[in-house]
Design an enzyme around this catalytic site. Sequence first.
Site, PDB file in Angstrom:
ATOM      1  N   PRO A   1       0.741  -1.326  -0.180  1.00 56.00           N
ATOM      2  CA  PRO A   1       0.185   0.031  -0.045  1.00 56.00           C
ATOM      3  C   PRO A   1       0.798   1.191  -0.054  1.00 56.00           C
ATOM      4  CG  PRO A   1       0.193  -1.014   2.266  1.00 56.00           C
ATOM      5  CD  PRO A   1       0.747  -1.965   1.156  1.00 56.00           C
TER       6      PRO A   1
ATOM      7  N   GLN B   1      -6.127  -2.503   3.490  1.00 56.16           N
ATOM      8  CA  GLN B   1      -5.290  -2.235   4.623  1.00 56.16           C
ATOM      9  C   GLN B   1      -6.085  -1.067   5.573  1.00 56.16           C
ATOM     10  OE1 GLN B   1      -1.615   0.406   4.863  1.00 56.16           O
ATOM     11  NE2 GLN B   1      -0.694  -1.770   5.464  1.00 56.16           N
TER      12      GLN B   1
ATOM     13  N   CYS C   1       2.996   2.771   9.141  1.00 59.16           N
ATOM     14  CA  CYS C   1       2.783   4.207   8.621  1.00 59.16           C
ATOM     15  C   CYS C   1       3.488   5.032   9.881  1.00 59.16           C
ATOM     16  CB  CYS C   1       1.457   4.699   8.766  1.00 59.16           C
ATOM     17  SG  CYS C   1       1.125   6.387   8.032  1.00 59.16           S
TER      18      CYS C   1
ATOM     19  N   LYS D   1       1.206  -5.279   8.758  1.00 55.47           N
ATOM     20  CA  LYS D   1       2.533  -4.640   8.211  1.00 55.47           C
ATOM     21  C   LYS D   1       3.116  -4.031   9.058  1.00 55.47           C
ATOM     22  CE  LYS D   1       5.157  -2.777   4.937  1.00 55.47           C
ATOM     23  NZ  LYS D   1       4.326  -1.818   4.001  1.00 55.47           N
TER      24      LYS D   1
ATOM     25  N   ASN E   1      10.111  -6.145   2.808  1.00 52.23           N
ATOM     26  CA  ASN E   1       9.508  -4.732   1.992  1.00 52.23           C
ATOM     27  C   ASN E   1      10.678  -3.722   2.238  1.00 52.23           C
ATOM     28  OD1 ASN E   1       7.584  -2.311   2.917  1.00 52.23           O
ATOM     29  ND2 ASN E   1       7.744  -2.787   0.560  1.00 52.23           N
ATOM     30  N   GLY E   2      10.904  -2.842   1.323  1.00 53.09           N
ATOM     31  CA  GLY E   2      11.528  -1.855   1.408  1.00 53.09           C
ATOM     32  C   GLY E   2      12.714  -1.429   0.459  1.00 53.09           C
ATOM     33  N   ASP E   3      12.447  -0.467  -0.378  1.00 47.55           N
ATOM     34  CA  ASP E   3      13.530  -0.179  -1.346  1.00 47.55           C
ATOM     35  C   ASP E   3      13.694  -1.165  -2.729  1.00 47.55           C
ATOM     36  OD1 ASP E   3      14.096   2.539  -0.783  1.00 47.55           O
ATOM     37  OD2 ASP E   3      16.204   2.068  -0.369  1.00 47.55           O
TER      38      ASP E   3
ATOM     39  N   GLY F   1       6.561  -1.315  -3.307  1.00 47.44           N
ATOM     40  CA  GLY F   1       5.532  -0.151  -3.471  1.00 47.44           C
ATOM     41  C   GLY F   1       6.227   0.922  -4.273  1.00 47.44           C
TER      42      GLY F   1
END
Length: 368
Positions: free
Chosen positions: A17, A72, A102, A141, A203-205, A227
């Site tokens: 998301p 989400q 978040c 998440k 997740n991430g980059d 994402g």
Amino acid sequence: MLRLGSLNLSSNLFLSPLAGYTNLPFRLTLRELGGLDLATTDLVNARSLLEKNPKALKLIETRPADSPLAVQLFGSVPEEMRDAAMVLESMGIASVDINMGCPVRKVCRVGGGSAMMTEMDRTAALVAGMVNAVKIPVTAKMRLGWDDENLTAPDLARALEETGVSAIFIHGRTREQGFSGSVNLRGIRAVVAAVQRIPVIGNGDVTTAEAAKMMFDETGCAGVSIGRGAFYNPWIFTHTRDFLTTGEPPPEPAFDERVRVMCRHLDLMVEIFGEPLGCRMFRKVAPWYSKRFGPANEFNKRVVTTSSRAEFHEILSNYRLWRRQFLDDDGQLKPGYRPPPMVASFMQEPEVARREHIPVPRGPVEVW
């Protein structure tokens, strides 16, 4: 194949998301390119959903081609989160994801997002209430923790596994980092090691197929969620699937293919949101596509004011003419104008290692 509770997935690649971006038009654009199975909506306020707020309902808008879909939710009131999950289940949504990652202050201030990582017992009780209320998978998440001194993700993952969540999605940064700094693959690996029965999705980059493979290899995660990388490269899901199978690095999509997909995305924005709103929303989307066009100043400065599809195509046509000065005889960008390869933060050398000279500390040697 990957199993999330009762949900059997054909791919272990996920769309993360991304508030303001992962709406129905973008999800449909990605699905048409292939390689993606479960996608997740923008984060939705549980209370707004229960109140049938039109904006909340628009965030979860879907259609048969947009399947399977997770929604989400964010919120901190157990009863609201439980009831919202039940509403989503009754609507045919495939899975519910709880936002615990978040970093935005207005979300954390009300006890949602990353703030949920600071009160483990309360968070576990809230999640248990949701899991027990629905039959569809409930996932969480999260980030590695609030800051480097409070890396609570492994402990929270263990606690949530006991509540019955179907998977953990873990972003390899802390709340304090936001979206800056390097993704910590060791931190993701620690979460993988902390649970026994459920998949952990990293997740991430992840901006390239090579980055996705490295995240799989270095963390042992069962899946990878992408994402912002999907905006730089909407082909990343099919590219990653093919790269994991063949080991052959995928070629960069040609300029005309990038333009085709960008125009398809705009058409879906207009179809779903109407032309005035769809074009205004696309002002912040088009510059993502142009990041891989080569020189794009002429395009970017005009596309951020577009108000109709006809105006967009006029801007694009003028840009094509302007861009010719940077092309060689074969119609390819000249070497000096080609965008550099995308490299994930966790694939780059440490900053000190990349410096030509290692800085020498000031002061006497005894205090170094």
